[in-house]
Structure formats: C-alpha cells, structure tokens
Design an enzyme around this catalytic site. Structure first.
Site, PDB file in Angstrom:
ATOM      1  CG  ASP A  79      18.701 -25.350  12.186  1.00  0.00           C
ATOM      2  OD1 ASP A  79      18.555 -25.727  13.361  1.00  0.00           O
ATOM      3  OD2 ASP A  79      17.821 -25.482  11.314  1.00  0.00           O
ATOM      4  CG  ASP A 127      19.578 -27.559  16.756  1.00  0.00           C
ATOM      5  OD1 ASP A 127      18.725 -28.229  17.338  1.00  0.00           O
ATOM      6  OD2 ASP A 127      19.323 -26.803  15.792  1.00  0.00           O
ATOM      7  CG  PHE A 128      18.780 -34.153  15.854  1.00  0.00           C
ATOM      8  CD1 PHE A 128      19.840 -35.050  15.750  1.00  0.00           C
ATOM      9  CD2 PHE A 128      17.626 -34.409  15.135  1.00  0.00           C
ATOM     10  CE1 PHE A 128      19.746 -36.176  14.941  1.00  0.00           C
ATOM     11  CE2 PHE A 128      17.514 -35.539  14.336  1.00  0.00           C
ATOM     12  CZ  PHE A 128      18.585 -36.431  14.244  1.00  0.00           C
ATOM     13  CG  ASP A 129      15.203 -31.915  13.835  1.00  0.00           C
ATOM     14  OD1 ASP A 129      14.958 -32.802  13.008  1.00  0.00           O
ATOM     15  OD2 ASP A 129      14.948 -32.025  15.049  1.00  0.00           O
TER      16      ASP A 129
HETATM   17  O1  LIG Z   1      16.147 -27.960  18.251  1.00  0.00           O
HETATM   18  P1  LIG Z   1      16.049 -28.881  17.082  1.00  0.00           P
HETATM   19  O2  LIG Z   1      16.748 -30.196  17.292  1.00  0.00           O
HETATM   20  O3  LIG Z   1      16.448 -28.235  15.785  1.00  0.00           O
HETATM   21  O4  LIG Z   1      14.500 -29.226  17.013  1.00  0.00           O
HETATM   22  C1  LIG Z   1      13.599 -28.232  16.548  1.00  0.00           C
HETATM   23  C2  LIG Z   1      12.360 -28.899  15.997  1.00  0.00           C
HETATM   24  O5  LIG Z   1      12.853 -29.944  15.150  1.00  0.00           O
HETATM   25  C3  LIG Z   1      11.859 -30.730  14.502  1.00  0.00           C
HETATM   26  O6  LIG Z   1      11.230 -29.913  13.533  1.00  0.00           O
HETATM   27  C4  LIG Z   1      12.126 -29.465  12.514  1.00  0.00           C
HETATM   28  O7  LIG Z   1      12.646 -30.593  11.817  1.00  0.00           O
HETATM   29  C5  LIG Z   1      11.632 -31.380  11.116  1.00  0.00           C
HETATM   30  C6  LIG Z   1      12.334 -32.581  10.499  1.00  0.00           C
HETATM   31  O8  LIG Z   1      13.376 -32.181   9.648  1.00  0.00           O
HETATM   32  C7  LIG Z   1      10.914 -30.496  10.090  1.00  0.00           C
HETATM   33  O9  LIG Z   1       9.914 -31.235   9.431  1.00  0.00           O
HETATM   34  C8  LIG Z   1      10.302 -29.269  10.792  1.00  0.00           C
HETATM   35  O10 LIG Z   1       9.748 -28.372   9.838  1.00  0.00           O
HETATM   36  C9  LIG Z   1      11.415 -28.530  11.563  1.00  0.00           C
HETATM   37  O11 LIG Z   1      10.893 -27.418  12.304  1.00  0.00           O
HETATM   38  C10 LIG Z   1      10.900 -31.319  15.512  1.00  0.00           C
HETATM   39  O12 LIG Z   1       9.860 -31.983  14.859  1.00  0.00           O
HETATM   40  C11 LIG Z   1      10.365 -30.275  16.476  1.00  0.00           C
HETATM   41  O13 LIG Z   1       9.667 -30.923  17.523  1.00  0.00           O
HETATM   42  C12 LIG Z   1      11.536 -29.535  17.101  1.00  0.00           C
HETATM   43  O14 LIG Z   1      11.055 -28.535  17.997  1.00  0.00           O
END
Ligand SMILES: O=P(O)(O)OC[C@H]1O[C@H](O[C@H]2O[C@H](CO)[C@@H](O)[C@H](O)[C@H]2O)[C@H](O)[C@@H](O)[C@@H]1O
Length: 265
Positions: free
Chosen positions: A210, A29-31
């Site tokens: 996460d 996963d990224f974020d």
């Molecule tokens: O599946 P992921 O790679 O974890 O992506 C899930 C969402 O990630 C992003 O939002 C999340 O990260 C942001 C930056 O750190 C944060 O501001 C936000 O509160 C988090 O939910 C992304 O912007 C979404 O589009 C993704 O779905």
C-alpha cells in the site's frame, strides 16, 4: 507508470491456477494491506478474513511470505502468520520463517560502522521529537520517525529534519505513510522478493502493498508477476484494490478457488 486495473475474475482465476500448480509465491505487505492503519502500531492486527484465507492457503501448502517494513519480531507478534510462512522484516534487512515452535530468524549482524551510525541517528531523532507527540521506533537496522499522532506543523518540520539527518549520514531514507525510515543497510523489498523467488524456485510472485515503500517491490517484479496496489496514489503495480477489506475479499476468493477449482467444461 501505467494505470492499474482491477483484479478481474480472469486475473484471479489465472492466479489461482498458478497457485494450485505450486508455481506462485503469495506475498503480502502487512500494515495497510492485511491490517488497517491505526495510530498505535502495537495495536495493528490482520483482518480476521485475511488471516483465515492465509491459513487456508498455508494448509494447501501454498508458499506464503509477509514482506514488511516492521522489525521481524514485531511482525511476528502482530501478524501471527501461519506455520511455514516466510517473514521479511525491516524492508528486507531481516529474514525468518514461522514454525509450530515460534519464529525462526536468520542472524543479522550490523558492521560496526553501521551500528555506530544507527546509534547516532537514533539519538538525533529522539532529540528531535522531544516535546512533541511524534515518536521514534527502533529496529535492528533502522530507526523510524512516526508522525501520525503529531500536530501537522510538527509533522512537516520533523519529517524534513529526519530526512535531512538521514541524507547527511549517507543512509537510505524511506518516506512512508506518516513515517520516515532511516536504514543503515542497503536493502529493499524488491530484492527480498527476488531472493525468495530464487530460493523457493517459483515462476510467479503475487505481491500486494500500500505504501510508497512498496513501489520498490513492484518495480523489481517481472511481467508474469501479479502486483496489487492497495489504496490511492501513483504506482507501478498492474492492479489496484481499495483497502485491506478488499484484500481480505481477494485472498478469500483465492483460497476458495485453490480449495475447490471450477469444474472443467
Ligand atoms: O511494510 P509495512 O508492513 O507496511 O510496514 C511499514 C511500516 O508499518 C508500520 O507503520 C505504519 O503502520 C502503523 C500502524 O497502522 C501506522 O501508525 C504508521 O503511521 C504507518 O506508517 C510500522 O510501525 C513501521 O515500522 C513500518 O515501517
């Protein structure tokens, strides 16, 4: 749900053995996993140690995938994955891979009714956030309410309203970390990982995630797979690490073991 354990040295060595045999897909996963969470999603970047470890794994021809909720193009821009990496965006809606010439994406065409629903939901969410510091993110197959920067009362109210708009429209409602994602396609990270397993012919998948949205991936994986929850919270993953820094340490150790396996006794 069982209690997840740490990634012990034994787990890591077994994983490295599978990776060296070419039998394991390393998927992340990224974020919140490669990149620490921040207020502005455009500012997210993978920790340098994670990027370096992924580059080493790619150089050793290890199959790699980033499996994210982000739109594919957005994931490409913030993650800068190594050449050869598979990319899954929109929680499984979009697919592509990284080449030396840039991102190669598989076409995605929404059925006309889904496209109409997406437009309506986007307009509804834009109307909801007007006058607040919450914001709306538009993706090819979904629209997302972001409340990380909203006042707590607004966040709670908007979260309920967005989920209810999604349920009324009959779309998939995914509540993640300060986000509510309304997807007009029936997709999941679990399905995406199963597809990659078949396509790449690997026997084992390593996946670290996460968010609550990653639970669909953990639940879809098999007993021989290595699943890692990053951070606190209930999970179906078999292992847990604390944060993206711990992910970076794990990936660095894995890359080192793949490059220089321990000498036989
Ligand atoms: O599946 P992921 O790679 O974890 O992506 C899930 C969402 O990630 C992003 O939002 C999340 O990260 C942001 C930056 O750190 C944060 O501001 C936000 O509160 C988090 O939910 C992304 O912007 C979404 O589009 C993704 O779905």
């Amino acid at each position: 749900m069982t209690t997840p354990g740490p990634v012990t040295s034994e787990v890591l060595h077994e994983l490295a053995a599978g990776v060296r045999r070419g039998a394991t897909l390393v998927a992340l996963d990224f974020d919140g996993v490669l990149a620490p969470l921040v207020d502005d999603p455009a500012e997210s970047r993978a920790l340098p140690a994670s990027s370096a470890a992924l580059a080493h794994l790619a150089a050793a021809s290890v199959p790699l995938a980033l499996v994210s909720g982000r739109a594919l193009e957005d994931l490409w821009v913030v993650a800068r994955p190594p050449v050869g990496a598979h990319l899954v965006g929109g929680h499984g809606a979009e697919h592509g891979h990284a080449t030396a010439d840039g991102l190669v994406r598989e076409p995605l065409a929404l059925p006309p009714e889904a496209a109409r629903t997406l437009e309506e939901l986007a307009a509804a969410l834009e109307a909801l956030v007007a006058g607040t510091t919450a914001r709306v993110e538009h993706k090819p197959a979904s629209v997302v309410l972001h409340t990380r920067t909203a006042a707590p009362d607004d966040a709670a109210r908007l979260t309920r309203a967005a989920a209810s708009a999604g349920h009324d429209a009959g779309v998939d409602v995914l509540a993640g970390k300060d986000v509510v994602e309304l997807s007009v396609l029936d997709v999941s990270k679990g399905e995406a990982l199963r597809g990659l397993r078949d396509r790449l012919g690997v026997a084992q998948v390593f996946y670290a995630g996460d968010d609550v949205t990653d639970e669909r991936a953990f639940a879809a994986l098999e007993p021989q797979d290595v699943t890692v929850k990053v951070g606190p919270g209930p999970t179906a993953a078999r292992h847990r690490v604390a944060d993206p820094a711990a992910v970076a340490a794990l990936l660095s150790d894995l890359a080192a073991l793949v490059a220089a396996p321990p000498a036989a006794p």
